[in-house]
Write an enzyme that holds these catalytic residues in place. Structure first.
Site, PDB file in Angstrom:
ATOM      1  N   GLU A   1       0.841  -1.213  -0.112  1.00  0.00           N
ATOM      2  CA  GLU A   1      -0.071   0.040   0.209  1.00  0.00           C
ATOM      3  C   GLU A   1       0.701   1.200   0.056  1.00  0.00           C
ATOM      4  O   GLU A   1       0.455   2.191  -0.661  1.00  0.00           O
ATOM      5  CB  GLU A   1      -0.938  -0.078   1.237  1.00  0.00           C
ATOM      6  CG  GLU A   1      -2.179  -0.781   1.100  1.00  0.00           C
ATOM      7  CD  GLU A   1      -3.312  -0.468   0.246  1.00  0.00           C
ATOM      8  OE1 GLU A   1      -4.410   0.229   0.743  1.00  0.00           O
ATOM      9  OE2 GLU A   1      -2.993  -0.663  -1.094  1.00  0.00           O
TER      10      GLU A   1
ATOM     11  N   THR B   1      -6.967   8.267  -6.027  1.00  0.00           N
ATOM     12  CA  THR B   1      -6.750   8.549  -4.593  1.00  0.00           C
ATOM     13  C   THR B   1      -5.744   9.813  -4.347  1.00  0.00           C
ATOM     14  O   THR B   1      -6.146  10.712  -3.354  1.00  0.00           O
ATOM     15  CB  THR B   1      -6.126   7.437  -4.026  1.00  0.00           C
ATOM     16  OG1 THR B   1      -7.141   6.339  -4.007  1.00  0.00           O
ATOM     17  CG2 THR B   1      -5.990   7.842  -2.313  1.00  0.00           C
TER      18      THR B   1
END
Length: 371
Positions: free
Chosen positions: A185, A239
């Protein structure tokens, strides 16, 4: 009257912690070793033999933030997610991973394992296990759309981490797998655990601390009904762009409000109060007001969901998917239909609605072929 201090609370939404992963600790209830120390510890253990020639794993989609829980609350949802098929491959250099194929909504993804979230997580687990004698090839089946706000990158990473661990006899613990997923991530979408932790662990997860990293599973009572209405419009919400829209400072009054709503959200989860959960989820005053205007029609769709009987509605993760909460599948379908209509009317966007339950299992083995 709003209470404002002379020096507002400063929150850096683009970098929730100042320390990189090698200095971060992970625990579920207890502080464990740093990631670098953990990997080094695993290097001292004997290399395990593969117990299967191939495995297939699945990891569920997730709803992160849940309104006021920005970067510290998330949950897994049932029936949506990514699959990984992993096999021992003599044509791959020992100790390495090759991505042989990507299907589904993943044609934009790199097959370079060092640039792909699934590849990064798989390599991290292999290092923890000290795998040096065999090479692995991986096929990624994307069941989640990219940039949807449903934890697409986390699902791929979670499925890959579980697949490698299962192939070598399930030697690692959940904490190790989350650590591997966090490394992925960090390199792909940013350092946050509110997607990867629930995707691996299932259910609701509270990130109590990022330095050291501490996770608390929250159990929603099994005898209570909870349904998520997920409405995904045909719109991209990267994002990075959605994080750039967030304020670097918030007033004390907004901090107090969001903190109280997050506390109410946790209480509702633990008591099985779907109505209270929805009310708290729908009450964010910090993140949603900045991100909402970037999703065409979002405010109108939320109002429509509440008018249709939803207990609450907000943005799932960074969006553009909206999530509404109810306690009836039939009611959820009705709410979803109204939200789809509203997206077209308010934002001129086509959308799809799904009604899903909580996934309480998390990432898991689907099938295997013994040696």
């Amino acid at each position: 009257m709003a209470i404002t201090f002379q020096s507002p609370i400063k929150l850096n939404f683009n970098n929730p912690i100042s320390n990189p992963i090698p200095k971060t600790r992970f625990s579920i209830g207890l502080n464990l070793q740093s990631v670098s120390s953990k990997i080094q510890t695993h290097l001292t253990i004997p290399e395990p033999e593969p117990v299967f020639t191939s495995v297939k794993s699945f990891a569920p989609a997730t709803v992160a933030n849940l309104g006021p829980g920005f970067d510290f609350l998330g949950c897994a949802v049932d029936g949506l997610g990514d699959f990984i098929t992993l096999r021992v491959d003599p044509d791959v250099k020992p100790g390495q991973v090759s991505i042989s194929g990507i299907s589904g909504d993943g044609n934009k993804l790199s097959k370079d394992p060092l640039s792909n979230c699934a590849g990064i997580a798989a390599i991290s687990v292999m290092k923890m296990l000290n795998i040096q004698s065999v090479g692995l090839s991986m096929n990624l089946e994307k069941g989640l759309p990219l940039g949807s706000g449903l934890g697409s990158s986390a699902a791929s990473a979670a499925a890959a981490a579980v697949a490698v661990n299962e192939l070598f006899g399930r030697k690692l613990e959940v904490s190790d797998l989350v650590t591997a997923g966090l490394e992925s991530e960090m390199k792909v979408s940013g350092y946050h655990a509110d997607n990867i932790a629930p995707s691996i662990m299932g259910g609701f997860v509270l990130i109590r601390s990022y330095d050291p990293l501490e996770l608390i599973p929250l159990t929603f009572p099994y005898d209570k009904d909870l349904f998520f209405v997920l409405v995904n419009p045909e719109f991209e919400a990267p994002t990075k762009k959605m994080r750039a829209a967030l304020p670097l400072e918030v007033t004390m009054s907004h901090h107090i409000w969001n903190s109280s709503q997050a506390g109410a959200l946790v209480a509702a989860i633990l008591t099985g109060d779907a109505r209270g959960l929805g009310k708290a989820l729908s009450s964010d005053k910090i993140v949603e007001p900045r991100r909402g205007p970037l999703i065409p029609g979002m405010e109108g769709v939320k109002k429509t969901a509440l008018k249709a009987g939803a207990f609450g509605c907000t943005i799932s993760g960074a969006g553009p998917t909206l999530v509404a909460v109810t306690d009836s599948e039939e009611k959820g379908r009705e709410i979803g239909e109204k939200m789809v209509e509203a997206f077209m009317k308010e934002g001129n966007l086509k959308a799809k609605a799904m009604v899903k339950k909580l996934d309480c299992v998390g990432a898991r083995l689907v099938s295997s072929n013994p040696r």
